[in-house]
Design an enzyme around this catalytic site. Structure first.
Site, PDB file in Angstrom:
ATOM      1  N   THR A 188       0.868  -1.095   0.149  1.00  0.00           N
ATOM      2  CA  THR A 188      -0.016  -0.039  -0.429  1.00  0.00           C
ATOM      3  C   THR A 188       0.840   1.596  -0.107  1.00  0.00           C
ATOM      4  O   THR A 188       1.986   1.425   0.432  1.00  0.00           O
ATOM      5  CB  THR A 188      -0.776  -0.375   1.279  1.00  0.00           C
ATOM      6  OG1 THR A 188      -1.556  -1.317   1.478  1.00  0.00           O
ATOM      7  CG2 THR A 188      -1.032   0.869   1.539  1.00  0.00           C
ATOM      8  N   ARG A 216     -11.903 -10.111  -1.637  1.00  0.00           N
ATOM      9  CA  ARG A 216     -11.522  -9.724  -0.312  1.00  0.00           C
ATOM     10  C   ARG A 216     -11.115  -8.417  -0.545  1.00  0.00           C
ATOM     11  O   ARG A 216     -10.608  -7.838  -1.017  1.00  0.00           O
ATOM     12  CB  ARG A 216      -9.955 -10.415  -0.274  1.00  0.00           C
ATOM     13  CG  ARG A 216      -9.188  -9.890   1.011  1.00  0.00           C
ATOM     14  CD  ARG A 216      -7.751  -9.076   0.746  1.00  0.00           C
ATOM     15  NE  ARG A 216      -7.142  -8.801   2.339  1.00  0.00           N
ATOM     16  CZ  ARG A 216      -5.979  -7.114   1.817  1.00  0.00           C
ATOM     17  NH1 ARG A 216      -6.588  -6.610   0.992  1.00  0.00           N
ATOM     18  NH2 ARG A 216      -5.477  -7.564   3.565  1.00  0.00           N
ATOM     19  N   VAL A 217     -11.242  -7.827   0.732  1.00  0.00           N
ATOM     20  CA  VAL A 217     -11.484  -6.342   0.881  1.00  0.00           C
ATOM     21  C   VAL A 217     -10.320  -6.048   2.363  1.00  0.00           C
ATOM     22  O   VAL A 217     -10.628  -6.451   3.365  1.00  0.00           O
ATOM     23  CB  VAL A 217     -12.427  -5.273   1.195  1.00  0.00           C
ATOM     24  CG1 VAL A 217     -11.772  -3.686   1.702  1.00  0.00           C
ATOM     25  CG2 VAL A 217     -12.906  -5.333   0.145  1.00  0.00           C
ATOM     26  N   GLY A 218      -9.588  -5.107   2.358  1.00  0.00           N
ATOM     27  CA  GLY A 218      -7.659  -5.154   3.491  1.00  0.00           C
ATOM     28  C   GLY A 218      -8.783  -3.743   4.600  1.00  0.00           C
ATOM     29  O   GLY A 218      -9.408  -3.209   4.277  1.00  0.00           O
ATOM     30  N   ASP A 219      -7.595  -3.687   4.876  1.00  0.00           N
ATOM     31  CA  ASP A 219      -7.973  -2.273   5.609  1.00  0.00           C
ATOM     32  C   ASP A 219      -8.139  -1.231   5.229  1.00  0.00           C
ATOM     33  O   ASP A 219      -9.052   0.060   5.509  1.00  0.00           O
ATOM     34  CB  ASP A 219      -6.298  -2.208   6.422  1.00  0.00           C
ATOM     35  CG  ASP A 219      -5.458  -2.337   6.216  1.00  0.00           C
ATOM     36  OD1 ASP A 219      -5.313  -3.051   4.835  1.00  0.00           O
ATOM     37  OD2 ASP A 219      -4.541  -1.669   6.102  1.00  0.00           O
ATOM     38  N   THR A 239       0.091   1.277   6.640  1.00  0.00           N
ATOM     39  CA  THR A 239      -0.060   0.143   5.628  1.00  0.00           C
ATOM     40  C   THR A 239       0.421  -1.384   6.563  1.00  0.00           C
ATOM     41  O   THR A 239       0.669  -1.627   7.553  1.00  0.00           O
ATOM     42  CB  THR A 239       1.217   0.092   4.439  1.00  0.00           C
ATOM     43  OG1 THR A 239       2.357  -0.634   3.901  1.00  0.00           O
ATOM     44  CG2 THR A 239       2.516   0.814   5.284  1.00  0.00           C
ATOM     45  N   GLY A 240       0.361  -2.545   5.690  1.00  0.00           N
ATOM     46  CA  GLY A 240       0.694  -3.663   6.065  1.00  0.00           C
ATOM     47  C   GLY A 240      -0.264  -4.833   6.638  1.00  0.00           C
ATOM     48  O   GLY A 240      -0.959  -4.642   5.425  1.00  0.00           O
ATOM     49  N   HIS A 241      -0.358  -5.698   7.135  1.00  0.00           N
ATOM     50  CA  HIS A 241      -1.354  -6.859   7.147  1.00  0.00           C
ATOM     51  C   HIS A 241      -2.465  -6.400   7.550  1.00  0.00           C
ATOM     52  O   HIS A 241      -2.846  -5.492   8.145  1.00  0.00           O
ATOM     53  CB  HIS A 241      -0.990  -7.998   8.212  1.00  0.00           C
ATOM     54  CG  HIS A 241      -1.520  -9.055   7.824  1.00  0.00           C
ATOM     55  ND1 HIS A 241      -2.601  -9.655   9.482  1.00  0.00           N
ATOM     56  CD2 HIS A 241      -1.807  -9.366   6.985  1.00  0.00           C
ATOM     57  CE1 HIS A 241      -2.956 -10.705   8.961  1.00  0.00           C
ATOM     58  NE2 HIS A 241      -2.715 -10.939   7.219  1.00  0.00           N
ATOM     59  N   GLY A 242      -3.233  -5.931   6.144  1.00  0.00           N
ATOM     60  CA  GLY A 242      -4.567  -5.719   5.807  1.00  0.00           C
ATOM     61  C   GLY A 242      -5.557  -6.128   7.222  1.00  0.00           C
ATOM     62  O   GLY A 242      -6.499  -5.456   7.998  1.00  0.00           O
TER      63      GLY A 242
END
Ligand code: GLY
Length: 327
Positions: A188, A216-219, A239-242
Site C-alpha cells: 500500500t 477480499r477487502v483489506g484495511d 500499511t501492512g497486513h490488512g
C-alpha cells in the site's frame, strides 16, 4: 477551515511496509520523494491538505514500483482489485472505494465518493458504475499489471503461501520459503498532510495482497483502519497486513493516542506495538499531528517513506535512516 493563522505545511508519505527487495529499493525511494514533492508543491501554492494527499498518492498510483494503481498485485484469479480511501480532517468527511477494477487512479474515485455522493464507501460494480457516471473511464487490466506483479503471483500460486504467514509474527507461523519473500516487493501507499490553515487530511491506496481471495477487502479503504484524519488530533495513513490493521483500527489507534497527549511518533510506535501484541501483525504508519509533529514507524523489514517540512526533504527505507535534502 480550522483557523486563520498560518501553519508550516507538512506532507508525510509511505510507499508500503515490507521487505522491499534491493531491485525495487531505489524506485521506491524515488517514488516516495516524488510524491512528497508533489504534495508539498500543492501546499506551497496554497492548496488544501486534501488536494495535497490526493496529488501525492496519484504519483505513487502511477509508479509501477508500488502496489497501488499501476503495479497493483493480483488476486488468485490473476485479476486486479483495488481499494482506496481519502479523509478530510476538517469535518471528518471521507470517501472510499473497494474492489474496483480497471480504474487508473482509485484515490480520485474515492475523493469523488466523498465529494459527490451521500455515502462514504462504494464497492465493486457499484463503484465502477459511479466512476463511469462521473467520467472516470475504465482502462484495460493489462495497463495496470506489471511483469513483477505477474511473477509474484506465479510464486504465490506455486508455493500456496498465505500472506498471513508473511506479515504476521513469523515465530508463530510455518516458515516461509525465502524465494517467496524475496519476490514480495511492495504494499500500500499513503500520504498525510497539514496545510497552512491547520487542516489535516489522509489518503491511502492499494492493490491489496497478492493471491487474495476475489472480493477480499483489506484495511486500506476502511476509515479508522487504513487512514484517519481529524483536525482535533492529526492524520494517519497505514500499511501492512490488512486483516491485522482492521482488527485494531490502526489509524484511529494512532489519533486516539495523540488526543491522549502522545507525540505523533510516540503514538505511531505505541499503536504498532499494540497491533503486534494483540494480533501479532506487522505494518507501518505515517502521521502528522495538528501541531505539526511527524510520526513514522514500521515493524516490517523496510518501509519507503519521505516527508517535507520547512523546505527540507527527509527520506529513507531502512530502520534508522534519515537522509535530508534541501528542496
Ligand atoms: N494493507 C493492504 C492490504 O492488506 O490490503
Amino acid at each position: 477551515m480550522a483557523n486563520l493563522s498560518t501553519c508550516e505545511p507538512i506532507v508525510v508519505i509511505h510507499g508500503g511496509a515490507w521487505a522491499i527487495p534491493d531491485k525495487l529499493s531505489s524506485a521506491s525511494v524515488d517514488g516516495v520523494c516524488s510524491a512528497a514533492r508533489a504534495g508539498y508543491g500543492v501546499l506551497k501554492r496554497g492548496g488544501t491538505a486534501v488536494d495535497a494527499v490526493e496529488a501525492a498518492v496519484l504519483v505513487m498510483e502511477d509508479c509501477p514500483a508500488f502496489d497501488a494503481g499501476t503495479g497493483s498485485v493480483l488476486n488468485t484469479k490473476g485479476e486486479v482489485e483495488m481499494d482506496s480511501v481519502i479523509m478530510d480532517g476538517r469535518q471528518l468527511q471521507c470517501g472510499s472505494v473497494a474492489c474496483v477494477q480497471n480504474i487508473k487512479n482509485p484515490v480520485s474515485l474515492a475523493r469523488a465518493v466523498m465529494e459527490k455522493t451521500d455515502h462514504t464507501l462504494l464497492v465493486g460494480q457499484g463503484a465502477n458504475e459511479f466512476a463511469e457516471e462521473i467520467g472516470i473511464h475504465t482502462v484495460p487490466t493489462d495497463s495496470l499489471v506489471t511483469e513483477d506483479a505477474r511473477e509474484e503471483w506465479r510464486h504465490f500460486m506455486k508455493f500456496k503461501t498465505t500472506v498471513n504467514a508473511l506479515f504476521r509474527n513469523r515465530a508463530e507461523e510455518t516458515p516461509v520459503d525465502s524465494s517467496v519473500c524475496d519476490t514480495i516487493g511492495h504494499d500500500t501507499v499513503g500520504a498525510v498532510a497539514l496545510d497552512k490553515f491547520g487542516n489535516t487530511a489522509a489518503a491511502t491506496s492499494t492493490g491489496g495482497i497478492t493471491a487474495k481471495r476475489p472480493g477480499r477487502v483489506g484495511d486500506s479503504p476502511i476509515v479508522g483502519s487504513g487512514a484517519y484524519a481529524d483536525n482535533d488530533s492529526g492524520a494517519v495513513s497505514t500499511t501492512g497486513h490488512g486483516e491485522s490493521i482492521t482488527k485494531v483500527c490502526l489509524a484511529r489507534e494512532v489519533t486516539h493516542r495523540i488526543e491522549e497527549g502522545m507525540s505523533a511518533q510516540e503514538a505511531s510506535e505505541a499503536a504498532l506495538q499494540k497491533m503486534n501484541r494483540r494480533v501479532q501483525g506487522s505494518g507501518g504508519v505515517v502521521a502528522v499531528s495538528k501541531g505539526g509533529d511527524i510520526g513514522k514507524h514500521f515493524t516490517t523489514e523496510r518501509m519507503a517513506w519521505a516527508w517535507i517540512k520547512a523546505g527540507k526533504l527527509h527520506y529513507g527505507l531502512n530502520s534508522g535512516e534519515d537522509f535530508v535534502e534541501d528542496i
